[in-house]
Scaffold this motif. Structure first.
Motif, PDB file in Angstrom:
ATOM      1  N   MET A 159     -13.976  26.005  18.992  1.00 58.43           N
ATOM      2  CA  MET A 159     -13.199  27.194  18.705  1.00 58.43           C
ATOM      3  C   MET A 159     -13.134  28.080  19.945  1.00 58.43           C
ATOM      4  O   MET A 159     -14.123  28.711  20.308  1.00 58.43           O
ATOM      5  CB  MET A 159     -13.862  27.974  17.563  1.00 58.43           C
ATOM      6  N   PRO A 160     -12.001  28.161  20.585  1.00 58.52           N
ATOM      7  CA  PRO A 160     -11.914  28.969  21.791  1.00 58.52           C
ATOM      8  C   PRO A 160     -12.074  30.462  21.550  1.00 58.52           C
ATOM      9  O   PRO A 160     -12.439  31.190  22.446  1.00 58.52           O
ATOM     10  CB  PRO A 160     -10.519  28.643  22.341  1.00 58.52           C
ATOM     11  N   ASP A 161     -11.787  30.940  20.345  1.00 53.90           N
ATOM     12  CA  ASP A 161     -11.894  32.369  20.071  1.00 53.90           C
ATOM     13  C   ASP A 161     -13.148  32.727  19.269  1.00 53.90           C
ATOM     14  O   ASP A 161     -13.215  33.761  18.641  1.00 53.90           O
ATOM     15  CB  ASP A 161     -10.649  32.879  19.355  1.00 53.90           C
ATOM     16  N   ALA A 162     -14.166  31.846  19.295  1.00 57.26           N
ATOM     17  CA  ALA A 162     -15.390  32.109  18.544  1.00 57.26           C
ATOM     18  C   ALA A 162     -16.189  33.255  19.135  1.00 57.26           C
ATOM     19  O   ALA A 162     -16.923  33.933  18.431  1.00 57.26           O
ATOM     20  CB  ALA A 162     -16.262  30.859  18.490  1.00 57.26           C
ATOM     21  N   PHE A 163     -16.015  33.503  20.444  1.00 53.18           N
ATOM     22  CA  PHE A 163     -16.746  34.568  21.123  1.00 53.18           C
ATOM     23  C   PHE A 163     -15.754  35.457  21.858  1.00 53.18           C
ATOM     24  O   PHE A 163     -14.962  34.983  22.666  1.00 53.18           O
ATOM     25  CB  PHE A 163     -17.753  33.970  22.113  1.00 53.18           C
ATOM     26  N   THR A 164     -15.794  36.748  21.560  1.00 54.12           N
ATOM     27  CA  THR A 164     -14.904  37.717  22.193  1.00 54.12           C
ATOM     28  C   THR A 164     -15.734  38.904  22.643  1.00 54.12           C
ATOM     29  O   THR A 164     -16.656  39.331  21.933  1.00 54.12           O
ATOM     30  CB  THR A 164     -13.832  38.205  21.195  1.00 54.12           C
ATOM     31  N   THR A 165     -15.410  39.438  23.814  1.00 57.10           N
ATOM     32  CA  THR A 165     -16.187  40.565  24.327  1.00 57.10           C
ATOM     33  C   THR A 165     -15.268  41.616  24.937  1.00 57.10           C
ATOM     34  O   THR A 165     -14.159  41.302  25.378  1.00 57.10           O
ATOM     35  CB  THR A 165     -17.250  40.078  25.339  1.00 57.10           C
ATOM     36  N   GLN A 166     -15.739  42.847  24.932  1.00 57.20           N
ATOM     37  CA  GLN A 166     -15.010  43.977  25.509  1.00 57.20           C
ATOM     38  C   GLN A 166     -16.037  44.960  26.054  1.00 57.20           C
ATOM     39  O   GLN A 166     -17.107  45.139  25.468  1.00 57.20           O
ATOM     40  CB  GLN A 166     -14.168  44.669  24.435  1.00 57.20           C
ATOM     41  N   VAL A 167     -15.716  45.615  27.160  1.00 56.68           N
ATOM     42  CA  VAL A 167     -16.606  46.623  27.732  1.00 56.68           C
ATOM     43  C   VAL A 167     -16.001  48.004  27.524  1.00 56.68           C
ATOM     44  O   VAL A 167     -14.854  48.244  27.909  1.00 56.68           O
ATOM     45  CB  VAL A 167     -16.859  46.359  29.230  1.00 56.68           C
ATOM     46  N   LEU A 168     -16.772  48.889  26.889  1.00 60.93           N
ATOM     47  CA  LEU A 168     -16.383  50.287  26.734  1.00 60.93           C
ATOM     48  C   LEU A 168     -16.922  51.060  27.924  1.00 60.93           C
ATOM     49  O   LEU A 168     -18.032  50.795  28.387  1.00 60.93           O
ATOM     50  CB  LEU A 168     -16.996  50.895  25.471  1.00 60.93           C
ATOM     51  N   ARG A 169     -16.183  52.022  28.372  1.00 64.46           N
ATOM     52  CA  ARG A 169     -16.658  52.951  29.397  1.00 64.46           C
ATOM     53  C   ARG A 169     -16.865  54.286  28.693  1.00 64.46           C
ATOM     54  O   ARG A 169     -15.941  54.834  28.097  1.00 64.46           O
ATOM     55  CB  ARG A 169     -15.658  53.052  30.527  1.00 64.46           C
ATOM     56  N   VAL A 170     -18.097  54.792  28.772  1.00 61.90           N
ATOM     57  CA  VAL A 170     -18.480  55.984  28.027  1.00 61.90           C
ATOM     58  C   VAL A 170     -18.997  57.040  28.994  1.00 61.90           C
ATOM     59  O   VAL A 170     -19.872  56.756  29.818  1.00 61.90           O
ATOM     60  CB  VAL A 170     -19.581  55.648  26.983  1.00 61.90           C
ATOM     61  N   THR A 171     -18.472  58.242  28.879  1.00 58.67           N
ATOM     62  CA  THR A 171     -18.972  59.370  29.658  1.00 58.67           C
ATOM     63  C   THR A 171     -19.988  60.104  28.794  1.00 58.67           C
ATOM     64  O   THR A 171     -19.652  60.595  27.718  1.00 58.67           O
ATOM     65  CB  THR A 171     -17.823  60.319  30.067  1.00 58.67           C
ATOM     66  N   THR A 172     -21.225  60.155  29.267  1.00 55.44           N
ATOM     67  CA  THR A 172     -22.292  60.790  28.494  1.00 55.44           C
ATOM     68  C   THR A 172     -22.555  62.223  28.925  1.00 55.44           C
ATOM     69  O   THR A 172     -23.221  62.963  28.213  1.00 55.44           O
ATOM     70  CB  THR A 172     -23.596  59.977  28.589  1.00 55.44           C
ATOM     71  N   GLY A 173     -22.092  62.610  30.090  1.00 58.16           N
ATOM     72  CA  GLY A 173     -22.259  63.987  30.541  1.00 58.16           C
ATOM     73  C   GLY A 173     -23.570  64.230  31.254  1.00 58.16           C
ATOM     74  O   GLY A 173     -24.263  63.303  31.650  1.00 58.16           O
ATOM     75  N   SER A 174     -23.925  65.510  31.367  1.00 61.93           N
ATOM     76  CA  SER A 174     -25.093  65.892  32.159  1.00 61.93           C
ATOM     77  C   SER A 174     -26.270  66.357  31.307  1.00 61.93           C
ATOM     78  O   SER A 174     -27.191  66.975  31.817  1.00 61.93           O
ATOM     79  CB  SER A 174     -24.700  67.001  33.134  1.00 61.93           C
ATOM     80  N   SER A 175     -26.253  66.039  30.021  1.00 58.57           N
ATOM     81  CA  SER A 175     -27.397  66.382  29.167  1.00 58.57           C
ATOM     82  C   SER A 175     -27.759  65.179  28.308  1.00 58.57           C
ATOM     83  O   SER A 175     -26.963  64.248  28.144  1.00 58.57           O
ATOM     84  CB  SER A 175     -27.075  67.596  28.290  1.00 58.57           C
ATOM     85  N   GLU A 176     -28.956  65.191  27.775  1.00 59.16           N
ATOM     86  CA  GLU A 176     -29.400  64.113  26.893  1.00 59.16           C
ATOM     87  C   GLU A 176     -28.469  64.062  25.699  1.00 59.16           C
ATOM     88  O   GLU A 176     -28.079  65.093  25.160  1.00 59.16           O
ATOM     89  CB  GLU A 176     -30.829  64.383  26.428  1.00 59.16           C
ATOM     90  N   THR A 177     -28.128  62.844  25.268  1.00 63.58           N
ATOM     91  CA  THR A 177     -27.133  62.755  24.208  1.00 63.58           C
ATOM     92  C   THR A 177     -27.283  61.500  23.361  1.00 63.58           C
ATOM     93  O   THR A 177     -27.858  60.508  23.791  1.00 63.58           O
ATOM     94  CB  THR A 177     -25.708  62.821  24.809  1.00 63.58           C
ATOM     95  N   VAL A 178     -26.752  61.594  22.153  1.00 61.71           N
ATOM     96  CA  VAL A 178     -26.572  60.461  21.258  1.00 61.71           C
ATOM     97  C   VAL A 178     -25.073  60.429  20.950  1.00 61.71           C
ATOM     98  O   VAL A 178     -24.522  61.410  20.461  1.00 61.71           O
ATOM     99  CB  VAL A 178     -27.379  60.635  19.951  1.00 61.71           C
ATOM    100  N   ILE A 179     -24.422  59.317  21.275  1.00 63.74           N
ATOM    101  CA  ILE A 179     -22.983  59.189  21.080  1.00 63.74           C
ATOM    102  C   ILE A 179     -22.709  58.119  20.035  1.00 63.74           C
ATOM    103  O   ILE A 179     -23.146  56.975  20.179  1.00 63.74           O
ATOM    104  CB  ILE A 179     -22.279  58.846  22.406  1.00 63.74           C
TER     105      ILE A 179
END
Length: 140
Positions: free
Chosen positions: A1-21
């Motif tokens: 199955m060629p489409d059994a594994f799919t991946t994507q990379v998110l780019r997330v800006t977390t800012g300059s303080s401790e955070t939970v997103i």
């Protein structure tokens, strides 16, 4: 199955303080396309030495409670051997031992199977690195 594994990379800006997103909606959008209604597993991975992935309730104070608990367990002071960056930055390198850099979650009929109050979250205490990547991978 060629489409059994799919991946994507998110780019997330977390800012300059401790955070939970909250990344749950990003995960759901990814699965709409990648899973195509199939069962499988979603792996969420943050390839950084100072961030983690947690499954927890958000919006009712649990995310702030997590950061407070981490601050108690891993104070930002000069006790750490790893000393470059902001004062106390060494603790950020210990974070992934407590909040792992990955989570693997069930997907049923193309939908993420979380409990009622569960959310997929990026936890970042490193104020020195405001740009993060999160890799979403679906194995059907």
């Amino acid at each position: 199955m060629p489409d059994a594994f799919t991946t994507q990379v998110l780019r997330v800006t977390t800012g300059s303080s401790e955070t939970v997103i909250d990344l749950t909606r990003d995960c759901e959008r990814f699965l709409q396309e990648a899973a195509g209604g199939r069962d499988g597993l979603l792996n969420v991975f943050v390839p950084h030495a100072t961030a983690g992935i947690a499954i927890l309730e958000t919006g009712a104070g649990s995310d702030d409670d997590l950061l407070a608990a981490l601050h108690t367990l891993l104070p930002a002071d000069d006790r750490w051997q790893h000393r470059h960056g902001s004062p106390g930055h060494g603790r950020d390198h210990v974070l992934p031992a407590l909040v792992p850099p990955h989570a693997t979650l069930p997907v049923v009929a193309g939908r993420l199977e979380l409990g009622t109050w569960q959310a997929v979250c990026l936890v970042d205490t490193n104020r020195d690195n405001p740009q993060r990547q999160v890799r979403l991978s679906f194995l059907g």
